[in-house]
Design a protein around this motif. Structure first.
Motif, short mmCIF file in Angstrom:
data_model
loop_
_atom_site.label_atom_id
_atom_site.label_comp_id
_atom_site.label_asym_id
_atom_site.label_seq_id
_atom_site.Cartn_x
_atom_site.Cartn_y
_atom_site.Cartn_z
N GLU A 216 -40.16 3.10 14.18
CA GLU A 216 -39.25 3.39 13.07
C GLU A 216 -37.84 2.89 13.39
OE1 GLU A 216 -37.84 6.77 9.90
OE2 GLU A 216 -39.23 7.34 11.51
N ILE A 219 -37.86 -0.88 12.65
CA ILE A 219 -37.91 -1.26 11.23
C ILE A 219 -36.65 -0.81 10.49
CG2 ILE A 219 -39.18 -0.91 9.08
CD1 ILE A 219 -41.73 -0.63 10.79
N ARG A 225 -34.72 -8.23 9.32
CA ARG A 225 -34.91 -8.71 7.96
C ARG A 225 -36.37 -8.94 7.59
NH1 ARG A 225 -32.17 -6.26 5.97
NH2 ARG A 225 -32.86 -7.30 4.05
N ARG A 226 -37.29 -8.95 8.54
CA ARG A 226 -38.71 -9.11 8.27
C ARG A 226 -39.50 -8.23 9.22
NH1 ARG A 226 -36.71 -11.43 4.65
NH2 ARG A 226 -37.25 -13.44 3.68
N VAL A 227 -40.68 -7.76 8.76
CA VAL A 227 -41.57 -6.95 9.58
C VAL A 227 -42.95 -7.60 9.57
CG1 VAL A 227 -42.67 -4.70 9.86
CG2 VAL A 227 -40.32 -4.84 9.02
N VAL A 239 -46.41 1.62 8.89
CA VAL A 239 -45.48 0.49 8.95
C VAL A 239 -45.10 0.03 7.55
CG1 VAL A 239 -45.25 -1.93 9.66
CG2 VAL A 239 -46.26 -0.27 11.23
N GLY A 240 -46.10 -0.07 6.65
CA GLY A 240 -45.81 -0.48 5.28
C GLY A 240 -44.89 0.50 4.57
N ALA A 243 -41.40 -0.01 5.98
CA ALA A 243 -40.83 -1.27 5.50
C ALA A 243 -40.36 -1.12 4.05
CB ALA A 243 -41.86 -2.39 5.63
N GLY A 244 -41.16 -0.42 3.24
CA GLY A 244 -40.75 -0.19 1.87
C GLY A 244 -39.52 0.69 1.78
N TYR A 246 -37.13 1.01 3.90
CA TYR A 246 -35.93 0.32 4.35
C TYR A 246 -35.78 -1.08 3.73
CZ TYR A 246 -35.57 4.10 7.71
OH TYR A 246 -35.45 5.35 8.30
N LYS A 248 -37.68 -3.87 3.63
CA LYS A 248 -37.94 -5.02 4.49
C LYS A 248 -39.26 -5.68 4.05
CE LYS A 248 -34.46 -3.57 6.97
NZ LYS A 248 -34.55 -3.07 8.35
N ALA A 250 -42.74 -7.24 4.40
CA ALA A 250 -43.68 -7.02 5.49
C ALA A 250 -44.95 -7.84 5.28
CB ALA A 250 -44.04 -5.54 5.60
#
Length: 485
Positions: A216, A219, A225-227, A239-240, A243-244, A246, A248, A250
């Motif tokens: 966390e 991310i 800027r990318r995951v 993780v998804g 990423a959503g 924050y 980012k 993914a």
């Protein structure tokens, strides 16, 4: 002697700020093979800071220089096959044959990724404005957070980070706790020795208990800027979600319940060999491994007899033995999980044609049939040396069974009829389908990715370049434009 490894931050090997370490145990012996630094959120922020500071220089490096560095690194990796094999054997229990596959595929990935450095940097969109140029300019995205698994450690590490580096991104890599060296630090060493600038690739290892906080922190950092993530669907959902939260972009390559359909006109000799490879390579611990072997009833008996004979002949045991095909599972938790799937199936009426009965860190090569939807193994990813056979009446039933899963990673069909094969392939809801070939296919120029619960986005192919870059619109007016006021 126990191996000791630090974090890699800004080109330097540094301990975790807390001074803590984590144990990296051999799956075969259970002994501590290595002690690695156990990072926390502060270490993650330092690594991201190094990547962020290195980004302007690396992004501005001539594309030909980035390409040459990755090509040089691929040559260097191949020269270290023996060293990598030793580490992988001790760290993951993978055989030397599996290590050779990892090095070969990874070197190919690196050379293919190198070509991404020279990809077109944009295009000229049409414009209705007289005297104005319209430019769509593709640029590196920035800092990439990469989280990778242990099972095909070198391959999946390279797949996740190489194109990012080629197009000018910098990376913070979080390897698996089960293989921190072979899924991260080893490749970082190779790239550093090939001349990768300080800070372009940073590696943070962690203790298993700290994984949620470390991921966390990585991310959530606004400089990321990318995951990019490869791993289980359960962790992929986390993780998804992060990423959503924050914002980012993914790319997630997750688990699979991969089917192979064997039609009545298939070359059974070839099908048996290919499917045995797709099931038992690396003890079934491959995301692309076959999980459902779907047989037309006209050949089910003959295929089953041949397949059981083939499986029974596979050497199992010490991964250091060159004759070993099926080594240990990654840890005792994995053995217990696979054994529970088998026990559940047999307890609910499945027939055990071979194997069964976990033995320490090994799970015997096992073949089951008579499986039904009430059994866990029907739905859950096996990730072990357990083959599940299903018999169906026709192609429609085969396709329905192949698609009766929340997963959608890869699939295959064996038949001598090309038209029939393509008809089946178009109906399968999986990210890839292979005709008369097994599911463990890997070519660096081809997209690898799933649908449904197997993730989204793709590694490999032109989509990967798009993911690791951003496109900006720039206009250039050659003369003033008339304005209404």
């Amino acid at each position: 002697m126990t191996v000791k490894r630090a974090l890699l931050i800004d080109g330097r090997d540094v301990p975790a700020r807390s001074g803590r370490t984590a144990e990296d145990r051999s799956p075969y012996t259970g002994e501590v093979y290595a002690l690695v630094a156990a990072a926390d959120a502060e270490d993650v922020r330092a690594a991201v800071g190094a990547a962020h500071a290195a980004f302007p220089h690396w992004a501005a490096t001539p594309p030909s220089a980035r390409r040459a560095l990755l090509m040089r690194a691929a040559d260097l990796l191949e020269s270290r096959l023996a060293e990598f094999s030793d580490v992988m054997l001790n760290e993951t229990g993978g055989t030397r044959a599996w290590a050779r596959v990892n090095v070969k595929v990874t070197a190919d990935q690196m050379r293919q990724a190198a070509t991404a450095a020279m990809a077109p940097a944009g295009h000229l969109p049409a414009t209705d404005r007289t005297g104005q140029w319209s430019l769509a300019v593709r640029e590196p995205a920035g800092v990439v957070a990469a989280v990778v698994p242990w099972n095909a450690p070198l391959i999946l590490c390279a797949r996740t980070i190489m194109v990012a580096l080629a197009v000018g991104d910098t990376v913070v890599l979080r390897p698996s706790e089960d293989a921190p060296i072979t899924s991260g630090l080893f490749l970082a060493d190779v790239l550093r020795d090939a001349g990768l600038p300080d800070g372009a690739l940073n590696v943070v290892t962690n203790d298993r208990g700290d994984a949620p906080a470390v991921i966390e922190a990585l991310i959530a950092d606004p400089r990321v800027r990318r995951v990019a993530f490869t791993g289980s669907t359960a962790v992929g959902r986390i993780v998804g979600r992060l990423a959503g939260e924050y914002l980012k972009p993914a790319a997630l390559e997750l688990g699979g319940k991969n089917p192979i359909i064997v039609c009545e006109d298939a070359d059974l000799d070839h099908a048996v060999s290919a499917i045995a490879y797709a099931k038992f390579q690396n003890s079934g611990q491959v995301c692309l491994a076959v999980d459902r072997i779907i047989l037309n009833r006209a050949i089910a008996g003959e295929f089953t007899a041949r397949f059981v004979e083939k499986a029974a002949g596979l050497r199992q045991g010490d991964p250091a033995d060159p004759a070993t095909v099926v080594g240990p599972l990654i840890n005792e938790r994995a053995v217990e999980r696979v054994a529970a799937l088998v026990d559940d199936a047999v307890g609910k009426g499945a027939r055990m044609l071979l194997g069964g009965g976990a033995d320490g860190r090994n799970h015997p090569v096992t073949v089951l049939d008579g499986l039904t939807p009430e059994m866990r193994v029907y739905h859950e990813e096996t990730f072990g040396p357990v083959a599940s056979l299903y018999t169906v009446a026709d192609d429609d039933a085969a396709v329905a069974l192949a698609n009766d899963t929340g997963y959608g990673l890869t699939s295959a069909v064996f038949t001598r009829d090309t038209t029939r094969a393509l008809s089946i392939a178009r109906r399968l809801r999986h990210g890839s389908t292979h005709v008369n070939a097994h599911t463990i296919q890997e070519e660096p120029q081809a997209p690898i990715g799933g649908i449904k619960d197997s993730g989204f986005g793709a590694f490999g192919g032109p989509q990967e370049i798009d993911f690791f870059t951003q496109t900006r619109w720039i206009t250039l007016a050659e003369q003033p434009e008339p304005l209404p006021f």
